[in-house]
Design a protein around this motif. Structure first.
Motif, PDB file in Angstrom:
ATOM      1  N   ALA A  60       0.541  -1.154  -7.888  1.00  0.00           N
ATOM      2  CA  ALA A  60       0.845  -1.633  -6.536  1.00  0.00           C
ATOM      3  C   ALA A  60       0.213  -0.769  -5.441  1.00  0.00           C
ATOM      4  N   PHE A  61      -0.712   0.112  -5.827  1.00  0.00           N
ATOM      5  CA  PHE A  61      -1.427   0.944  -4.859  1.00  0.00           C
ATOM      6  C   PHE A  61      -2.914   0.952  -5.187  1.00  0.00           C
ATOM      7  N   GLU A 103      -0.684  -1.876  -1.802  1.00  0.00           N
ATOM      8  CA  GLU A 103      -1.362  -3.171  -1.724  1.00  0.00           C
ATOM      9  C   GLU A 103      -0.488  -4.253  -2.350  1.00  0.00           C
ATOM     10  N   GLY A 104      -0.563  -5.427  -1.780  1.00  0.00           N
ATOM     11  CA  GLY A 104       0.184  -6.563  -2.303  1.00  0.00           C
ATOM     12  C   GLY A 104       1.664  -6.495  -2.001  1.00  0.00           C
ATOM     13  N   ALA A 105       2.378  -7.502  -2.489  1.00  0.00           N
ATOM     14  CA  ALA A 105       3.817  -7.611  -2.237  1.00  0.00           C
ATOM     15  C   ALA A 105       4.585  -6.450  -2.849  1.00  0.00           C
ATOM     16  N   ALA A 106       4.159  -6.003  -4.036  1.00  0.00           N
ATOM     17  CA  ALA A 106       4.866  -4.894  -4.693  1.00  0.00           C
ATOM     18  C   ALA A 106       4.701  -3.597  -3.900  1.00  0.00           C
ATOM     19  N   TRP A 142       7.661  -1.354  -2.084  1.00  0.00           N
ATOM     20  CA  TRP A 142       7.823   0.089  -2.255  1.00  0.00           C
ATOM     21  C   TRP A 142       8.029   0.761  -0.902  1.00  0.00           C
ATOM     22  N   VAL A 143       7.282   0.333   0.111  1.00  0.00           N
ATOM     23  CA  VAL A 143       7.415   0.892   1.462  1.00  0.00           C
ATOM     24  C   VAL A 143       8.844   0.691   1.970  1.00  0.00           C
ATOM     25  N   LYS A 144       9.396  -0.489   1.738  1.00  0.00           N
ATOM     26  CA  LYS A 144      10.768  -0.772   2.185  1.00  0.00           C
ATOM     27  C   LYS A 144      11.787   0.081   1.443  1.00  0.00           C
TER      28      LYS A 144
END
Length: 202
Positions: free
Chosen positions: A76-77, A101-104, A108-110
């Motif tokens: 996801a990165f 990158e992407g929804a995943a 992760w940021v959230k």
């Protein structure tokens, strides 16, 4: 315990202590001949290799003087490669960070606001350092914008992957020619730059 046994134990302890001192001196000498890299990573659970060998994502590692390569990756990165050069006895601090990158990645940021905040700061610092380097390496940028009656010269985003492009704004060919002549007057060869012409009336 007999006096003979006591003497034997004292001799053994002395020899063992001497060996430990020799080993400590040897390792201290070896480390003094190497460079020290202190690494901090964001996300903290990314996978990191140094010259192809796995290492901890955070901590310090001793490396031989010369060129080295760090490769960081995580699901996801976006993976990242960092090349660096280090001298004998030098300490180098390297922040390693990956862009989500992407929804995943956004999820992760959230879920990790503290790390996301640190990541934002690292991205801003890197952008500022790169911008300062571009300006330091290209003296022409310190003169811009150049504004005259028939033209305006400024810098902007390259369309060919270069660090920047010169944007010349002029309504006609005469204005473009004046702009190019001005660049030459200041000692800059227009052929050395990517030049993008724009017309304010279009």
């Amino acid at each position: 315990m007999s006096p003979k046994q006591q003497r034997f134990l004292i001799i053994c302890a002395t020899v063992l202590f001497g060996l430990m001192v020799i080993v400590a001196i040897f390792f201290a000498y070896q480390q003094s001949q190497m460079g020290r890299v202190v690494i901090t990573s964001t996300p903290t659970d990314l996978t990191l290799t140094l010259d192809g060998k796995p290492i901890a994502p955070t901590g310090q590692v001793f490396v031989s003087p010369g060129k080295h390569e760090l490769v960081a990756s995580r699901s996801a990165f976006t993976a990242k490669t960092i090349e660096f050069d280090i001298a004998k006895g030098e300490k180098k601090e390297i922040p390693v960070f990956l862009l989500p990158e992407g929804a995943a990645g956004l999820e992760w940021v959230k879920q990790n606001p503290d790390q996301a905040s640190a990541l934002d700061g690292l991205i801003s610092n890197e952008y500022e350092e790169k911008t300062q380097k571009v300006f330091a390496d290209n003296k022409i940028l310190q003169k811009l914008p150049i504004v005259d009656r028939t033209f305006r010269i400024d810098h902007g985003i390259s369309k060919t992957g270069k660090q920047f492009a010169l944007y010349i704004q002029a309504t006609d060919q005469a204005g473009r020619d004046d702009a190019l002549a001005t660049l030459r007057f200041y000692g800059y060869d227009p052929a050395a730059y990517e030049i993008i012409y724009t017309n304010p009336n279009q």
